[in-house]
Design a protein around this motif. Structure first.
Motif, PDB file in Angstrom:
ATOM      1  N   LEU A   1     -14.717 -12.497  -8.804  1.00 42.41           N
ATOM      2  CA  LEU A   1     -13.308 -12.166  -8.890  1.00 42.41           C
ATOM      3  C   LEU A   1     -12.583 -12.691  -7.662  1.00 42.41           C
ATOM      4  CD1 LEU A   1     -10.863 -10.425 -10.028  1.00 42.41           C
ATOM      5  CD2 LEU A   1     -11.766  -8.573  -8.623  1.00 42.41           C
ATOM      6  N   ALA A   2     -11.446 -13.345  -7.888  1.00 40.43           N
ATOM      7  CA  ALA A   2     -10.540 -13.703  -6.799  1.00 40.43           C
ATOM      8  C   ALA A   2      -9.375 -12.726  -6.844  1.00 40.43           C
ATOM      9  CB  ALA A   2     -10.045 -15.137  -6.956  1.00 40.43           C
ATOM     10  N   TYR A   3      -9.193 -11.962  -5.771  1.00 42.77           N
ATOM     11  CA  TYR A   3      -8.161 -10.924  -5.726  1.00 42.77           C
ATOM     12  C   TYR A   3      -7.072 -11.379  -4.760  1.00 42.77           C
ATOM     13  CZ  TYR A   3      -6.356  -6.074  -5.845  1.00 42.77           C
ATOM     14  OH  TYR A   3      -5.580  -4.961  -6.022  1.00 42.77           O
ATOM     15  N   VAL A   4      -5.863 -11.579  -5.283  1.00 40.60           N
ATOM     16  CA  VAL A   4      -4.690 -11.934  -4.484  1.00 40.60           C
ATOM     17  C   VAL A   4      -3.845 -10.681  -4.350  1.00 40.60           C
ATOM     18  CG1 VAL A   4      -2.649 -13.413  -4.326  1.00 40.60           C
ATOM     19  CG2 VAL A   4      -4.757 -14.290  -5.379  1.00 40.60           C
ATOM     20  N   SER A   5      -3.481 -10.318  -3.118  1.00 39.30           N
ATOM     21  CA  SER A   5      -2.795  -9.045  -2.894  1.00 39.30           C
ATOM     22  C   SER A   5      -1.620  -9.214  -1.941  1.00 39.30           C
ATOM     23  CB  SER A   5      -3.763  -8.013  -2.315  1.00 39.30           C
ATOM     24  OG  SER A   5      -3.085  -6.827  -1.946  1.00 39.30           O
ATOM     25  N   CYS A   6      -0.550  -8.450  -2.219  1.00 41.99           N
ATOM     26  CA  CYS A   6       0.592  -8.386  -1.316  1.00 41.99           C
ATOM     27  C   CYS A   6       0.675  -7.025  -0.629  1.00 41.99           C
ATOM     28  CB  CYS A   6       1.889  -8.677  -2.072  1.00 41.99           C
ATOM     29  SG  CYS A   6       2.232  -7.539  -3.435  1.00 41.99           S
ATOM     30  N   ASN A   7      -0.398  -6.237  -0.729  1.00 43.31           N
ATOM     31  CA  ASN A   7      -0.410  -4.900  -0.122  1.00 43.31           C
ATOM     32  C   ASN A   7      -1.827  -4.553   0.326  1.00 43.31           C
ATOM     33  OD1 ASN A   7      -0.217  -2.235   0.624  1.00 43.31           O
ATOM     34  ND2 ASN A   7       0.697  -1.518  -1.270  1.00 43.31           N
ATOM     35  N   PRO A   8      -2.133  -4.646   1.627  1.00 39.59           N
ATOM     36  CA  PRO A   8      -3.484  -4.350   2.094  1.00 39.59           C
ATOM     37  C   PRO A   8      -3.970  -2.944   1.742  1.00 39.59           C
ATOM     38  CG  PRO A   8      -2.257  -5.491   3.800  1.00 39.59           C
ATOM     39  CD  PRO A   8      -1.267  -5.147   2.713  1.00 39.59           C
ATOM     40  N   LEU A   9      -3.050  -1.989   1.614  1.00 37.59           N
ATOM     41  CA  LEU A   9      -3.472  -0.616   1.322  1.00 37.59           C
ATOM     42  C   LEU A   9      -4.041  -0.489  -0.080  1.00 37.59           C
ATOM     43  CD1 LEU A   9      -0.517   1.359   2.958  1.00 37.59           C
ATOM     44  CD2 LEU A   9      -2.773   0.850   3.932  1.00 37.59           C
ATOM     45  N   SER A  10      -3.329  -0.998  -1.086  1.00 30.22           N
ATOM     46  CA  SER A  10      -3.854  -0.918  -2.449  1.00 30.22           C
ATOM     47  C   SER A  10      -5.050  -1.849  -2.626  1.00 30.22           C
ATOM     48  CB  SER A  10      -2.759  -1.231  -3.473  1.00 30.22           C
ATOM     49  OG  SER A  10      -2.226  -2.523  -3.281  1.00 30.22           O
ATOM     50  N   PHE A  11      -5.041  -2.982  -1.919  1.00 31.12           N
ATOM     51  CA  PHE A  11      -6.195  -3.878  -1.973  1.00 31.12           C
ATOM     52  C   PHE A  11      -7.448  -3.177  -1.449  1.00 31.12           C
ATOM     53  CE2 PHE A  11      -8.984  -6.652   0.519  1.00 31.12           C
ATOM     54  CZ  PHE A  11      -9.489  -7.458  -0.497  1.00 31.12           C
ATOM     55  N   ALA A  12      -7.339  -2.484  -0.331  1.00 27.83           N
ATOM     56  CA  ALA A  12      -8.499  -1.808   0.244  1.00 27.83           C
ATOM     57  C   ALA A  12      -9.034  -0.738  -0.707  1.00 27.83           C
ATOM     58  CB  ALA A  12      -8.128  -1.206   1.589  1.00 27.83           C
ATOM     59  N   ARG A  13      -8.139  -0.013  -1.347  1.00 28.61           N
ATOM     60  CA  ARG A  13      -8.567   0.997  -2.326  1.00 28.61           C
ATOM     61  C   ARG A  13      -9.357   0.351  -3.463  1.00 28.61           C
ATOM     62  NH1 ARG A  13      -3.784   2.304  -5.648  1.00 28.61           N
ATOM     63  NH2 ARG A  13      -4.552   0.393  -6.659  1.00 28.61           N
ATOM     64  N   ASP A  14      -8.824  -0.746  -4.014  1.00 32.48           N
ATOM     65  CA  ASP A  14      -9.497  -1.422  -5.121  1.00 32.48           C
ATOM     66  C   ASP A  14     -10.801  -2.065  -4.666  1.00 32.48           C
ATOM     67  OD1 ASP A  14      -7.396  -0.633  -6.687  1.00 32.48           O
ATOM     68  OD2 ASP A  14      -6.424  -2.601  -6.765  1.00 32.48           O
TER      69      ASP A  14
END
Length: 407
Positions: A357-370
């Motif tokens: 999976l390649a995960y592109v995120s604009c929010n480190p907080l929700s990214f860390a949770r996922d």
């Protein structure tokens, strides 16, 4: 007036002293004086400046709210954005390699939303002042692409003809291959005379497309975007990566993560930022909640040459995430969710045991949770790459790869 020591920066880029008290335009380690106003310090004076403090490159910086960190060196900003990600991951007991930070150049932003208002003597357009509804004119902006700057006189004309003095316009503009793609919100109701006026303004300012509260008024040239070899005409106001260089950096990382994938699913696909370039070497199934965006993606693929099959699906992935039986036919995925992240869809990806999976995120907080959920289900996190498209802002974007541990 009291003396304070700035200990750190908050997520909005303000310095934070004991209290907590928030001090705009300050940096960690600085000694300052200021007057407390609730939790905010006013009338700030820098007593001992940080060695990371620099002269802002834009003359509008102190009043304009478009940028938050022009007073900080590029090296400091890069370190701070890495630290924001490290802190978010550490809160979930995640340790990951943080790769080099890519920062977009000055004058490279290709999309923006400006405010425009009628005044007693005419009209004005620009960004809102920091923490205020006041509009600051930005004729020498160091953020926007030079080809975007003609939006300023156009926005003023739109305010003169399309709104009252009490109601500011929100003028969103995107630089397309055909020129300026403009979408206006908050103006007068669209009637016959206003249509004629707006068509005249589009001609006068050489606009590719002009939309008013969601309705296209005039298209003089297709406002196309290039995604790989495909040309796509997005719906008015559609999401687009902030800079062309930032988009290229995100795509390069994504292609590297999914290098061995033979069938890819693109979740929150938008108009095809990732799906269409990835289709050069593998079939892609693109899923997006906005039907107009997914239809634009499909039309772009149908007119492109040399791409593998791209199938599309309009679907709300927050309410109806793809389930394991639907994900079983893919061996790679790219996901680029909004700031809320993709908690429900990530859970189904983990259940499906999707290999990479390649995960592109604009929010480190929700990214860390996922990321924590994926890792709890046997995934390994690869290097995290910081892509700083929003130069001089507190905004943090990243891309990271996850691989299922089969040992």
């Amino acid at each position: 007036m009291t003396t304070h020591q700035i200990n750190r920066l908050g997520h909005q880029g303000d310095g934070i002293a004991e209290g907590p008290l928030f001090a705009p335009l300050t940096l960690p380690g600085e000694e300052i004086t200021g007057t407390p106003d609730g939790q905010t310090l006013r009338d700030i004076r820098i007593v001992t400046p940080s060695p990371d403090r620099v002269a802002p490159p834009c003359r509008h910086f102190k009043s304009c709210g478009g940028c938050q960190l022009q007073h900080a060196s590029d090296d400091f900003t890069a370190r701070w954005k890495r630290q924001v990600i490290e802190t978010a991951l550490a809160a979930h007991d995640i340790s990951a390699e943080i790769g080099p930070v890519y920062t977009s150049l000055p004058n490279s932003r290709r999309r923006a939303t400006l405010a425009a208002r009628r005044t007693k003597k005419g009209a004005m357009a620009g960004f809102h002042a920091r923490g205020s509804d006041t509009i600051i004119e930005i004729p020498d902006c160091r953020l926007l692409h030079p080809e975007l700057m003609p939006i300023l006189p156009l926005a003023e004309d739109l305010a003169l003809d399309g709104t009252s003095r009490k109601a500011p316009l929100a003028v969103s503009v995107t630089l397309s291959l055909g020129g300026l793609d403009v979408a206006v919100h908050g103006g007068k109701p669209l009637d016959g005379p206003l249509r004629i006026t707006l068509a005249g303004l589009a001609q006068k300012h050489d606009v590719a497309r002009l939309a008013w509260d969601g309705e296209v008024v005039v298209t003089r040239r297709p406002p196309q975007q290039g995604f790989g070899s495909a040309l796509v005409t997005p719906p008015p106001g559609a999401f687009l990566q902030a800079t062309a260089e930032g988009e290229a950096a995100l795509l390069a990382e994504t292609e590297m993560i999914l290098n061995d994938a033979t069938r890819i699913v693109d979740l929150f696909a938008g108009c095809g930022t990732f799906a269409l370039p990835l289709a050069r070497r593998a079939p892609v199934h693109a899923v997006e909640g906005d039907r107009a965006m997914i239809e634009a993606l499909d039309a772009g693929w149908r007119h492109a040459q040399g791409l593998k099959p791209v199938t599309t699906e309009a679907r709300d992935l927050f309410r109806r995430p793809l389930l394991p039986d639907e994900l079983a036919r893919f061996d790679g995925a790219v996901i680029d969710p909004p700031r809320a992240g993709a908690e429900a869809q990530i859970a189904e990806i983990a259940r499906a045991r999707l290999p990479r999976l390649a995960y592109v995120s604009c929010n480190p907080l929700s990214f860390a949770r996922d990321a924590r959920h994926l890792m709890s289900q046997g995934y390994l996190i690869g290097p995290v790459r910081v892509i700083d498209q929003f130069r001089w802002s507190a905004h943090v974007e990243l891309v990271a790869g996850f691989t299922l541990n089969t040992e």
